[in-house]
Design a protein around this motif. Structure first.
Motif, mmCIF file in Angstrom:
data_model
loop_
_atom_site.group_PDB
_atom_site.id
_atom_site.type_symbol
_atom_site.label_atom_id
_atom_site.label_comp_id
_atom_site.label_asym_id
_atom_site.label_seq_id
_atom_site.Cartn_x
_atom_site.Cartn_y
_atom_site.Cartn_z
ATOM 1 N N VAL A 55 0.839 -1.201 0.000
ATOM 2 C CA VAL A 55 0.000 0.000 0.000
ATOM 3 C C VAL A 55 0.871 1.246 0.000
ATOM 4 N N ASP A 56 0.317 2.327 -0.520
ATOM 5 C CA ASP A 56 1.047 3.585 -0.615
ATOM 6 C C ASP A 56 0.113 4.731 -0.270
ATOM 7 N N CYS A 57 0.421 5.430 0.818
ATOM 8 C CA CYS A 57 -0.318 6.640 1.184
ATOM 9 C C CYS A 57 0.418 7.844 0.608
ATOM 10 N N ILE A 58 -0.302 8.904 0.374
ATOM 11 C CA ILE A 58 0.287 10.121 -0.180
ATOM 12 C C ILE A 58 1.283 10.716 0.811
ATOM 13 N N GLU A 59 2.377 11.264 0.282
ATOM 14 C CA GLU A 59 3.404 11.879 1.117
ATOM 15 C C GLU A 59 2.830 13.057 1.900
ATOM 16 N N THR A 60 3.359 13.254 3.092
ATOM 17 C CA THR A 60 2.912 14.373 3.931
ATOM 18 C C THR A 60 3.789 15.603 3.762
ATOM 19 N N SER A 61 4.856 15.476 2.968
ATOM 20 C CA SER A 61 5.791 16.581 2.779
ATOM 21 C C SER A 61 6.395 16.515 1.382
ATOM 22 N N ALA A 62 6.779 17.679 0.871
ATOM 23 C CA ALA A 62 7.525 17.755 -0.387
ATOM 24 C C ALA A 62 8.827 18.501 -0.119
ATOM 25 N N ALA A 63 9.462 18.149 1.000
ATOM 26 C CA ALA A 63 10.624 18.886 1.490
ATOM 27 C C ALA A 63 11.863 18.724 0.629
ATOM 28 N N ASN A 64 11.926 17.683 -0.182
ATOM 29 C CA ASN A 64 13.058 17.516 -1.089
ATOM 30 C C ASN A 64 12.541 17.013 -2.432
ATOM 31 N N VAL A 146 -6.678 1.098 2.151
ATOM 32 C CA VAL A 146 -7.079 1.065 0.738
ATOM 33 C C VAL A 146 -8.596 1.079 0.624
ATOM 34 N N GLY A 147 -9.267 0.294 1.457
ATOM 35 C CA GLY A 147 -10.726 0.216 1.411
ATOM 36 C C GLY A 147 -11.414 1.522 1.745
ATOM 37 N N GLU A 148 -10.768 2.335 2.584
ATOM 38 C CA GLU A 148 -11.328 3.638 2.949
ATOM 39 C C GLU A 148 -10.937 4.729 1.954
ATOM 40 N N GLY A 149 -10.113 4.379 0.976
ATOM 41 C CA GLY A 149 -9.737 5.342 -0.047
ATOM 42 C C GLY A 149 -8.659 6.320 0.365
ATOM 43 N N VAL A 150 -7.856 5.973 1.384
ATOM 44 C CA VAL A 150 -6.784 6.873 1.805
ATOM 45 C C VAL A 150 -5.410 6.337 1.416
ATOM 46 N N ALA A 151 -5.386 5.242 0.647
ATOM 47 C CA ALA A 151 -4.144 4.676 0.136
ATOM 48 C C ALA A 151 -4.446 3.976 -1.175
ATOM 49 N N ARG A 152 -3.395 3.752 -1.978
ATOM 50 C CA ARG A 152 -3.549 2.996 -3.214
ATOM 51 C C ARG A 152 -2.881 1.634 -3.063
ATOM 52 N N ALA A 153 -3.326 0.688 -3.862
ATOM 53 C CA ALA A 153 -2.706 -0.638 -3.900
ATOM 54 C C ALA A 153 -1.461 -0.526 -4.768
#
Length: 199
Positions: A55-64, A146-153
């Motif tokens: 699973v992959d959740c969206i990053e919380t930062s774009a610091a680099n 993933v089921g809640e739509g806060v991550a992708r497979a």
């Protein structure tokens, strides 16, 4: 679809697969933790950073630049657009923050970690190991996100101690993602389907 509860695990190690299951683990708050990667205290007192399999959740930062590139790819994957003066990158990042908060809530009670301590690389803040997490109610954390739509497979998978193969687990997550997308859950509620293919 496979039931999420089907991925609850017996609290035992599997020598044949090289994987171990640790019960009564605790979440360790950290400012850098996100929805799919977070510090955990094992019952023997060791602290490890678990990176969820598959699973992959969206990053919380774009610091680099590395994080910024990942964030752009995740934004495109979900087809996230801007809203009321907030650009699409920031909207995506805020979804990452929400995913991190959701994981922390789900890990409030003791949980189980299944890992072979395979190196998951990372940002250098903390050494990460791949793992599965089973919540106190028997649900698989990755499946819930993933089921809640806060991550992708998306990402590395492997077989589990209960005999589930990596491909079976991956397909289970893909099925959950399709349902979440079709139902407009979580991040999918912000998807601009007209731009998804070209953005």
């Amino acid at each position: 679809l496979l039931a999420v509860a089907a991925f609850a695990l017996p609290l035992a190690s599997s020598a044949a697969s090289g994987i171990q299951v640790f019960s009564n683990c605790q979440f360790v708050p950290a400012h850098w933790a996100d929805g799919d990667s977070f510090p955990v205290r094992l019952p023997d007192g060791r602290e490890v950073t678990v990176r969820l399999y598959g699973v992959d959740c969206i990053e919380t930062s774009a610091a680099n630049e590395t994080l910024a590139r990942r964030l752009r790819a995740q934004r495109r994957y979900f087809g996230i657009g801007g809203v009321e003066g907030i650009d699409s990158g920031e909207v995506a990042r805020l979804f990452g923050v929400e995913a991190a908060k959701r994981t922390e809530v789900l890990l409030t009670e003791a949980f189980s970690v299944e890992t072979s301590f395979t190196d998951a690389r990372g940002s250098g803040v903390s050494k990460r190991v791949y793992g599965f997490v089973t919540l106190s109610d028997g649900r698989d954390l990755g499946s819930v996100l993933v089921g809640e739509g806060v991550a992708r497979a998306f990402g590395v998978v492997r077989g589990r101690a209960d005999g589930t193969t990596g491909e079976e687990y991956r397909q289970h997550l893909v099925d959950l993602e399709l349902v979440a997308a079709a139902s407009g859950r979580g991040i999918w509620a912000r998807t601009d389907w007209s731009k998804l293919a070209s953005d």
